[in-house]
Design a protein around this motif. Structure first.
Motif, short mmCIF file in Angstrom:
data_model
loop_
_atom_site.label_atom_id
_atom_site.label_comp_id
_atom_site.label_asym_id
_atom_site.label_seq_id
_atom_site.Cartn_x
_atom_site.Cartn_y
_atom_site.Cartn_z
N LEU A 65 0.84 -1.20 0.00
CA LEU A 65 0.00 0.00 0.00
C LEU A 65 0.87 1.25 0.00
O LEU A 65 0.61 2.20 -0.75
CB LEU A 65 -0.95 0.01 1.20
CG LEU A 65 -1.80 1.27 1.36
CD1 LEU A 65 -2.71 1.48 0.16
CD2 LEU A 65 -2.60 1.20 2.65
N LEU A 66 1.91 1.24 0.80
CA LEU A 66 2.81 2.38 0.85
C LEU A 66 3.45 2.61 -0.52
O LEU A 66 3.50 3.75 -1.01
CB LEU A 66 3.89 2.14 1.90
CG LEU A 66 4.88 3.26 2.14
CD1 LEU A 66 4.19 4.54 2.57
CD2 LEU A 66 5.89 2.82 3.18
N ASP A 67 3.89 1.55 -1.17
CA ASP A 67 4.47 1.67 -2.52
C ASP A 67 3.45 2.21 -3.52
O ASP A 67 3.77 3.08 -4.34
CB ASP A 67 4.99 0.32 -3.01
CG ASP A 67 6.23 -0.14 -2.28
OD1 ASP A 67 6.92 0.70 -1.66
OD2 ASP A 67 6.52 -1.36 -2.32
N HIS A 68 2.23 1.70 -3.44
CA HIS A 68 1.16 2.14 -4.35
C HIS A 68 0.88 3.63 -4.16
O HIS A 68 0.76 4.38 -5.14
CB HIS A 68 -0.10 1.31 -4.10
CG HIS A 68 -1.27 1.74 -4.90
ND1 HIS A 68 -1.37 1.55 -6.26
CD2 HIS A 68 -2.42 2.37 -4.53
CE1 HIS A 68 -2.51 2.04 -6.70
NE2 HIS A 68 -3.17 2.55 -5.66
N VAL A 74 3.99 10.40 -6.86
CA VAL A 74 4.97 10.70 -7.90
C VAL A 74 4.28 10.93 -9.24
O VAL A 74 4.67 11.80 -10.02
CB VAL A 74 6.03 9.58 -7.99
CG1 VAL A 74 6.92 9.75 -9.21
CG2 VAL A 74 6.87 9.53 -6.72
N GLY A 75 3.22 10.18 -9.51
CA GLY A 75 2.49 10.30 -10.76
C GLY A 75 1.54 11.49 -10.83
O GLY A 75 0.89 11.72 -11.85
#
Length: 85
Positions: A65-68, A74-75
């Protein structure tokens, strides 16, 4: 028009997501009106979310979840100037 089970599941999930967003928006507004700084509200919300993810789904899911969420930041997904539909 017929919907597949996956279409129905997606619609139910989206409705739940929208309800959660509405609830969080209300809580955010209450915190602001109580004089709590946005940074404190945000940190508390994230701590609660990750505590629950760790408790119910474990470290791997919490880190995913943190990565997502990092990818979304960033996006530009949370850019206030970005048009939303």
């Amino acid at each position: 028009m017929e919907h597949s089970i996956s279409d129905i599941d997606a619609m139910v999930r989206e409705e739940k997501r929208l309800t959660a967003v509405e609830s969080h928006n209300e809580a955010w507004a209450e915190g602001l009106s109580a004089g709590i700084e946005p940074e404190i509200i945000a940190e508390a919300a994230l701590e609660t979310a990750f505590h629950e993810m760790l408790r119910t789904h474990g470290e791997t899911a919490a880190l995913a979840l943190l990565d997502h969420m990092r990818e979304k930041v960033v996006g530009g997904a949370f850019d206030p100037h970005r048009l939303r539909h």
